[in-house]
Design a protein around this motif. Structure first.
Motif, PDB file in Angstrom:
ATOM      1  N   LEU A   1      46.716  39.292  49.279  1.00 54.19           N
ATOM      2  CA  LEU A   1      46.860  39.286  47.829  1.00 54.19           C
ATOM      3  C   LEU A   1      47.743  38.122  47.395  1.00 54.19           C
TER       4      LEU A   1
ATOM      5  N   TYR B   1      46.918  35.053  44.878  1.00 53.04           N
ATOM      6  CA  TYR B   1      47.719  34.830  43.672  1.00 53.04           C
ATOM      7  C   TYR B   1      48.927  33.964  44.026  1.00 53.04           C
TER       8      TYR B   1
ATOM      9  N   MET C   1      48.613  30.674  39.999  1.00 56.10           N
ATOM     10  CA  MET C   1      49.256  31.345  38.864  1.00 56.10           C
ATOM     11  C   MET C   1      49.622  30.343  37.783  1.00 56.10           C
TER      12      MET C   1
ATOM     13  N   ARG D   1      35.840  39.105  43.780  1.00 55.39           N
ATOM     14  CA  ARG D   1      36.340  38.033  42.921  1.00 55.39           C
ATOM     15  C   ARG D   1      35.668  36.690  43.181  1.00 55.39           C
TER      16      ARG D   1
ATOM     17  N   GLY E   1      48.558  39.975  28.059  1.00 60.07           N
ATOM     18  CA  GLY E   1      48.517  38.608  28.583  1.00 60.07           C
ATOM     19  C   GLY E   1      47.935  38.488  29.980  1.00 60.07           C
ATOM     20  N   VAL E   2      47.612  39.594  30.616  1.00 58.46           N
ATOM     21  CA  VAL E   2      47.057  39.536  31.972  1.00 58.46           C
ATOM     22  C   VAL E   2      45.643  40.103  31.950  1.00 58.46           C
ATOM     23  N   HIS E   3      44.746  39.399  32.617  1.00 57.72           N
ATOM     24  CA  HIS E   3      43.354  39.830  32.582  1.00 57.72           C
ATOM     25  C   HIS E   3      43.149  41.087  33.443  1.00 57.72           C
TER      26      HIS E   3
ATOM     27  N   HIS F   1      40.816  42.086  35.343  1.00 53.24           N
ATOM     28  CA  HIS F   1      40.302  41.923  36.710  1.00 53.24           C
ATOM     29  C   HIS F   1      41.429  41.646  37.699  1.00 53.24           C
ATOM     30  N   ASP F   2      42.400  40.891  37.237  1.00 57.21           N
ATOM     31  CA  ASP F   2      43.535  40.606  38.121  1.00 57.21           C
ATOM     32  C   ASP F   2      44.317  41.889  38.381  1.00 57.21           C
TER      33      ASP F   2
ATOM     34  N   ILE G   1      44.990  43.797  42.002  1.00 57.41           N
ATOM     35  CA  ILE G   1      46.333  44.110  42.505  1.00 57.41           C
ATOM     36  C   ILE G   1      46.451  45.622  42.735  1.00 57.41           C
TER      37      ILE G   1
ATOM     38  N   ASP H   1      38.017  41.581  25.125  1.00 54.58           N
ATOM     39  CA  ASP H   1      36.844  41.330  25.964  1.00 54.58           C
ATOM     40  C   ASP H   1      36.684  42.400  27.028  1.00 54.58           C
TER      41      ASP H   1
ATOM     42  N   LYS I   1      53.917  46.482  39.773  1.00 48.52           N
ATOM     43  CA  LYS I   1      53.771  45.371  40.705  1.00 48.52           C
ATOM     44  C   LYS I   1      52.967  44.227  40.056  1.00 48.52           C
TER      45      LYS I   1
ATOM     46  N   MET J   1      54.319  40.385  39.238  1.00 49.36           N
ATOM     47  CA  MET J   1      53.675  39.180  39.762  1.00 49.36           C
ATOM     48  C   MET J   1      53.389  38.165  38.658  1.00 49.36           C
ATOM     49  N   PHE J   2      53.057  38.670  37.469  1.00 44.64           N
ATOM     50  CA  PHE J   2      52.633  37.770  36.389  1.00 44.64           C
ATOM     51  C   PHE J   2      53.755  37.413  35.422  1.00 44.64           C
TER      52      PHE J   2
ATOM     53  N   LYS K   1      56.692  35.984  35.238  1.00 43.36           N
ATOM     54  CA  LYS K   1      57.320  34.693  35.016  1.00 43.36           C
ATOM     55  C   LYS K   1      56.342  33.630  34.510  1.00 43.36           C
ATOM     56  N   TYR K   2      55.057  33.916  34.598  1.00 40.35           N
ATOM     57  CA  TYR K   2      54.079  32.943  34.107  1.00 40.35           C
ATOM     58  C   TYR K   2      53.610  33.244  32.691  1.00 40.35           C
ATOM     59  N   LEU K   3      53.946  34.445  32.192  1.00 39.17           N
ATOM     60  CA  LEU K   3      53.465  34.838  30.871  1.00 39.17           C
ATOM     61  C   LEU K   3      54.134  34.004  29.804  1.00 39.17           C
ATOM     62  N   LYS K   4      53.321  33.565  28.845  1.00 42.14           N
ATOM     63  CA  LYS K   4      53.871  32.795  27.714  1.00 42.14           C
ATOM     64  C   LYS K   4      54.707  33.737  26.873  1.00 42.14           C
TER      65      LYS K   4
END
Lengths: 147, 404
Positions: A6, A10, A15, A128, B334-336, B338-339, B343, B368, B393, B397-398, B400-403
């Motif tokens: 995983l 990612y 990212m 994916r 902010g996170v899709h 599918h991701d 996870i 969507d 979790k 993971m996401f 710190k990348y989120l706007k």
């Protein structure tokens, strides 16, 4: 899929490209090609814009929405193929598709993918694969004149 | 009471299965019924004069009677077997819609419909010149009374409505809608695919003209569906599929058709599916709908409580929980989805992500896709805890990348 796999998918590069891509924009002026790629089952949709200079792909940009893998894959594809000739691009696209489908194994060949090699572990996530391939198939169709 | 032990797959795989809205897992009674059929009774019903075929016929037809009793239909021949709810709805579109509608007529469906109760009506509308009219939701993810009271008119000939939304879990006021539709002279079609696994269906109390469901969401095997229709309506309809066992006399140039229910069951049927559906009904009756609802309520209430605590989550859920079944759609802002689903998968949590065959519904909400956790009688609070841990979790993971 375990924890390690995983994290390999990612990864930092993917990212960063997926969440904050500098390639997600509109090209200045009228693009030579503008095509929509769509995965109907998941709703992912990207629009690719391409500016050509003779046989060279001079500039690309994308817009649209989708998962981290499809967004990052589109953005990294743009970095990889910008400035390449149509023939070079087609070869790289075919190597990338081969890598994701586990058909291309040669490390030497995979090196030509530059940053796009970051997606090699998507091959371990069958659900994916189509996310990773969306932009590449779209561009392949454009370059083959199918669209 | 923990029913996981009744479901071999939940013992064999270390998963929290939260996708029963897509298909339910099967109890050992259903799996054994299939084995028993093939080991002791397999023959083609209605075909043979020998006792094995007669016994297979009896099992097949007894199950029809069992289903008739289960949903309280007046006559056993009102139960028609199909491949799935989609095929049942296509049968209605072809054999009722195309035959009875004309220009100026209206088909009224809700924006919550699964594509299977939507796309066939687009075809009927295009072929007959009828108009497809939608019932929309309010901000509470429900279809308000004024909506159906204005959209269903004297021009409406067919009203199609899902009993429970497969995306939102909203329970629609089907009883009132049916009453109103009848007052305006329309016939009604209820899609109970998402309700019959969880609540008792009584077609006479509902007074619906037609009702469809698939078997596999109520623990039967894949590939078996049911169409219920009032006898007088089914009698008037032309067959959908032509072929073996649905005929009376066949001449070179024309054919007369068998009476109900065979008229609508062309070719060799999914007999094992029917037998399995019978076993699934036995299992539901053994546990009892009251108990199923009690078990589900405890888990779903807990899920809503825990998911509501997550600030990073958007929940697409009616606030009137008495109008909510056992499906919860959500997104990490902010996170899709599918991701998130990938996870969660790495944590052994199975949820569905995507548009859930309901693109017009999601478009009407302005999104969507969603992640969807759907619960059934075998789920536990532990499954919810695993879901929440997986979501935490995903968010970590996401994050710190989120706007911002």
């Amino acid at each position: 899929m375990d924890e390690n796999e995983l994290e390999q998918v990612y990864n930092e590069l993917i990212m960063e490209h997926s969440m904050n891509s500098y390639n997600k924009k509109k090209l200045a002026g009228v693009p030579d090609f503008c095509e929509i790629g769509h995965n109907p089952n998941c709703g992912d949709e990207i629009t690719l814009e391409i500016k050509m200079n003779g046989n060279v792909i001079e500039d690309l940009a994308f817009s649209g929405h989708g998962c981290a893998i499809s967004q990052a894959s589109t953005s990294i594809m743009i970095d990889t193929l910008k400035g390449k000739t149509v023939e070079e691009a087609k070869e790289i696209i075919s190597t990338f598709i081969g890598m994701i489908k586990r058909e291309t194994k040669s490390e030497e060949e995979l090196r030509k993918l530059e940053d796009a090699i970051a997606f090699r572990n998507v091959a371990n996530m069958p659900a994916r694969v189509k996310c990773a391939l969306l932009a590449w198939h779209t561009l392949e169709d454009i370059l083959n004149g199918k669209k | 009471m923990n029913l996981k032990d009744d479901f071999p797959i939940l013992k064999n795989r270390e998963i929290s299965y939260l996708d029963s809205g897509a298909t339910a897992q099967k109890p050992k009674e259903v799996i054994e019924a299939l084995e028993n059929f093939y080991e002791n009774f397999n023959a083609n019903p209605h075909r043979g004069a020998y006792s094995l075929s007669m016994e297979a016929t009896e099992m097949y037809e007894d199950t029809r009677t069992k289903i008739a009793r289960f949903i309280n239909s007046k006559h056993r021949e009102e139960i028609i077997f199909s491949k799935n709810a989609s095929e049942s709805l296509n049968l209605l579109a072809y054999s009722y819609g195309l035959e009875n509608l004309k220009e100026g007529d209206e088909i009224c469906i809700s924006i919550m419909e699964h594509h299977s109760n939507l796309v066939p009506w687009q075809k009927v509308a295009a072929k007959t010149g009828a108009k497809l009219v939608y019932l929309y939701m309010n901000d509470n993810f429900e279809i308000p009374e004024e909506e159906w009271k204005t959209k269903i008119t004297e021009n409406t000939k067919i009203v199609g409505i899902t009993h429970v939304s497969n995306v939102l879990g909203t329970i629609n006021s089907v009883e009132e809608i049916i009453k109103y539709a009848h007052k305006k002279g329309a016939i009604t079609i209820v899609d109970s695919s998402q309700s019959i696994p969880h609540m008792r269906i009584d077609v006479q109390a509902l007074d619906t003209d037609f009702l469809v469901f698939s078997g596999h969401k109520m623990m039967a095997p894949l590939g078996i569906g049911v169409l219920y229709g009032k006898r007088e309506l089914l009698n008037e309809m032309t067959p959908f599929l032509m072929g073996g066992d649905m005929i009376e006399y066949v001449y070179e140039q024309n054919t007369t058709f068998a009476p109900l229910p065979n008229k609508f069951e062309a070719g060799t049927q999914n007999v094992e599916g029917v037998i399995g559906l019978g076993a699934a009904i036995d299992y539901i009756e053994k546990i009892g709908y009251d108990k199923i609802q009690e078990l589900e309520k405890e888990v779903v209430d807990y899920a809503i409580q825990e998911l509501s605590k997550l600030d990073y989550l958007d929940l697409y859920l009616t606030k009137s929980l008495e109008h909510h079944s056992s499906v919860i759609s959500f997104n990490i802002k902010g996170v899709h989805p599918h991701d998130v689903a990938s996870i969660l998968d790495s944590e052994g949590v199975c949820v569905r992500s995507g548009n859930h065959c309901a693109q017009p519904l999601l478009r009407s909400i302005g999104i969507d896709s969603t992640c969807r956790a759907s619960f059934y009688l075998y789920n536990t609070k532990e499954d919810v805890d695993k879901l929440v841990a997986g979501l935490n979790k995903s968010y970590e993971m996401f994050k710190k990348y989120l706007k911002k």
